[in-house]
Design a protein around this motif. Structure first.
Motif, PDB file in Angstrom:
ATOM      1  N   MET A   1       7.424 -88.485  85.862  1.00 44.74           N
ATOM      2  CA  MET A   1       7.392 -88.024  87.240  1.00 44.74           C
ATOM      3  C   MET A   1       6.678 -86.677  87.349  1.00 44.74           C
ATOM      4  N   ASN A   2       6.907 -85.778  86.389  1.00 42.18           N
ATOM      5  CA  ASN A   2       6.249 -84.481  86.430  1.00 42.18           C
ATOM      6  C   ASN A   2       4.737 -84.620  86.348  1.00 42.18           C
ATOM      7  N   GLN A   3       4.269 -85.577  85.558  1.00 43.54           N
ATOM      8  CA  GLN A   3       2.829 -85.762  85.426  1.00 43.54           C
ATOM      9  C   GLN A   3       2.226 -86.249  86.743  1.00 43.54           C
ATOM     10  N   PHE A   4       2.919 -87.105  87.449  1.00 46.41           N
ATOM     11  CA  PHE A   4       2.447 -87.591  88.740  1.00 46.41           C
ATOM     12  C   PHE A   4       2.364 -86.447  89.751  1.00 46.41           C
ATOM     13  N   ILE A   5       3.392 -85.616  89.811  1.00 51.56           N
ATOM     14  CA  ILE A   5       3.406 -84.482  90.731  1.00 51.56           C
ATOM     15  C   ILE A   5       2.308 -83.489  90.353  1.00 51.56           C
ATOM     16  N   PHE A   6       2.162 -83.233  89.072  1.00 48.06           N
ATOM     17  CA  PHE A   6       1.158 -82.303  88.574  1.00 48.06           C
ATOM     18  C   PHE A   6      -0.253 -82.753  88.974  1.00 48.06           C
ATOM     19  N   LYS A   7      -0.566 -84.002  88.732  1.00 47.07           N
ATOM     20  CA  LYS A   7      -1.895 -84.511  89.080  1.00 47.07           C
ATOM     21  C   LYS A   7      -2.085 -84.578  90.591  1.00 47.07           C
ATOM     22  N   SER A   8      -1.051 -84.961  91.315  1.00 45.30           N
ATOM     23  CA  SER A   8      -1.148 -85.047  92.773  1.00 45.30           C
ATOM     24  C   SER A   8      -1.443 -83.686  93.388  1.00 45.30           C
ATOM     25  N   LEU A   9      -0.767 -82.651  92.928  1.00 43.30           N
ATOM     26  CA  LEU A   9      -1.004 -81.308  93.455  1.00 43.30           C
ATOM     27  C   LEU A   9      -2.419 -80.838  93.149  1.00 43.30           C
ATOM     28  N   ASN A  10      -2.882 -81.086  91.929  1.00 43.32           N
ATOM     29  CA  ASN A  10      -4.225 -80.660  91.563  1.00 43.32           C
ATOM     30  C   ASN A  10      -5.286 -81.412  92.355  1.00 43.32           C
ATOM     31  N   TYR A  11      -5.104 -82.706  92.546  1.00 44.30           N
ATOM     32  CA  TYR A  11      -6.088 -83.470  93.306  1.00 44.30           C
ATOM     33  C   TYR A  11      -6.034 -83.121  94.788  1.00 44.30           C
ATOM     34  N   LEU A  12      -4.873 -82.741  95.291  1.00 45.04           N
ATOM     35  CA  LEU A  12      -4.770 -82.275  96.672  1.00 45.04           C
ATOM     36  C   LEU A  12      -5.579 -80.990  96.857  1.00 45.04           C
ATOM     37  N   VAL A  13      -5.483 -80.080  95.906  1.00 40.05           N
ATOM     38  CA  VAL A  13      -6.274 -78.855  95.965  1.00 40.05           C
ATOM     39  C   VAL A  13      -7.762 -79.186  95.905  1.00 40.05           C
ATOM     40  N   LEU A  14      -8.147 -80.152  95.069  1.00 40.14           N
ATOM     41  CA  LEU A  14      -9.542 -80.551  94.981  1.00 40.14           C
ATOM     42  C   LEU A  14     -10.038 -81.130  96.311  1.00 40.14           C
ATOM     43  N   ILE A  15      -9.246 -81.943  96.953  1.00 41.53           N
ATOM     44  CA  ILE A  15      -9.642 -82.525  98.242  1.00 41.53           C
ATOM     45  C   ILE A  15      -9.791 -81.428  99.297  1.00 41.53           C
ATOM     46  N   ILE A  16      -8.891 -80.472  99.304  1.00 42.86           N
ATOM     47  CA  ILE A  16      -8.986 -79.348 100.245  1.00 42.86           C
ATOM     48  C   ILE A  16     -10.264 -78.552  99.980  1.00 42.86           C
ATOM     49  N   LEU A  17     -10.594 -78.328  98.702  1.00 42.30           N
ATOM     50  CA  LEU A  17     -11.829 -77.626  98.365  1.00 42.30           C
ATOM     51  C   LEU A  17     -13.053 -78.392  98.860  1.00 42.30           C
ATOM     52  N   ILE A  18     -13.046 -79.698  98.680  1.00 39.90           N
ATOM     53  CA  ILE A  18     -14.182 -80.507  99.119  1.00 39.90           C
ATOM     54  C   ILE A  18     -14.350 -80.401 100.630  1.00 39.90           C
ATOM     55  N   VAL A  19     -13.252 -80.464 101.372  1.00 44.47           N
ATOM     56  CA  VAL A  19     -13.323 -80.398 102.836  1.00 44.47           C
ATOM     57  C   VAL A  19     -13.822 -79.031 103.281  1.00 44.47           C
ATOM     58  N   PHE A  20     -13.236 -77.952 102.775  1.00 43.17           N
ATOM     59  CA  PHE A  20     -13.651 -76.616 103.192  1.00 43.17           C
ATOM     60  C   PHE A  20     -15.099 -76.339 102.817  1.00 43.17           C
ATOM     61  N   ASN A  21     -15.493 -76.701 101.610  1.00 43.13           N
ATOM     62  CA  ASN A  21     -16.864 -76.427 101.190  1.00 43.13           C
ATOM     63  C   ASN A  21     -17.857 -77.325 101.913  1.00 43.13           C
ATOM     64  N   SER A  22     -17.442 -78.494 102.348  1.00 46.75           N
ATOM     65  CA  SER A  22     -18.322 -79.331 103.175  1.00 46.75           C
ATOM     66  C   SER A  22     -18.587 -78.664 104.519  1.00 46.75           C
ATOM     67  N   PHE A  23     -17.549 -78.086 105.117  1.00 44.43           N
ATOM     68  CA  PHE A  23     -17.732 -77.349 106.371  1.00 44.43           C
ATOM     69  C   PHE A  23     -18.659 -76.154 106.185  1.00 44.43           C
ATOM     70  N   VAL A  24     -18.506 -75.452 105.084  1.00 44.83           N
ATOM     71  CA  VAL A  24     -19.374 -74.302 104.807  1.00 44.83           C
ATOM     72  C   VAL A  24     -20.814 -74.765 104.617  1.00 44.83           C
ATOM     73  N   PHE A  25     -21.011 -75.863 103.897  1.00 47.82           N
ATOM     74  CA  PHE A  25     -22.356 -76.388 103.685  1.00 47.82           C
ATOM     75  C   PHE A  25     -22.995 -76.815 105.007  1.00 47.82           C
ATOM     76  N   ILE A  26     -22.218 -77.439 105.870  1.00 47.91           N
ATOM     77  CA  ILE A  26     -22.730 -77.830 107.189  1.00 47.91           C
ATOM     78  C   ILE A  26     -23.113 -76.590 107.997  1.00 47.91           C
ATOM     79  N   ALA A  27     -22.301 -75.544 107.916  1.00 39.78           N
ATOM     80  CA  ALA A  27     -22.612 -74.312 108.634  1.00 39.78           C
ATOM     81  C   ALA A  27     -23.894 -73.675 108.105  1.00 39.78           C
TER      82      ALA A  27
END
Length: 93
Positions: A1-27
């Protein structure tokens, strides 16, 4: 269970980075002028930092240390994405 939570949190941060940096690139793309090397560095470096911290977290023996590194990563990426990274790059160039 810890491994699932660990990977989920890291991939959530990655998705947030992709979204924010996509907005910056569009700007940057909408604005006049070309995208400079310092602008590309601002867009690429957060992903390099995320990958480095993810690697460090995976090498930890306990999840407690991995979560400590996770929170350090989140704090560093927050300050980078909130504008501190842009100030640092502007001073270097």
């Amino acid at each position: 269970m810890n491994q699932f939570i660990f990977k989920s949190l890291n991939y959530l941060v990655l998705i947030i980075l992709i979204v924010f940096n996509s907005f910056v690139f569009i700007a940057y793309s909408i604005g006049e002028g070309a995208i400079l090397w310092s602008d590309w560095l601002l867009l690429i470096l957060p992903f390099i930092l995320w990958g480095a911290f993810y690697y460090v977290q995976k090498k930890q023996r306990t999840y407690k240390m991995a979560y400590i590194w996770f929170f350090i990563m989140v704090i560093l990426l927050y300050f980078w994405e909130s504008g501190s990274g842009a100030l640092l790059i502007r001073h270097l160039s």
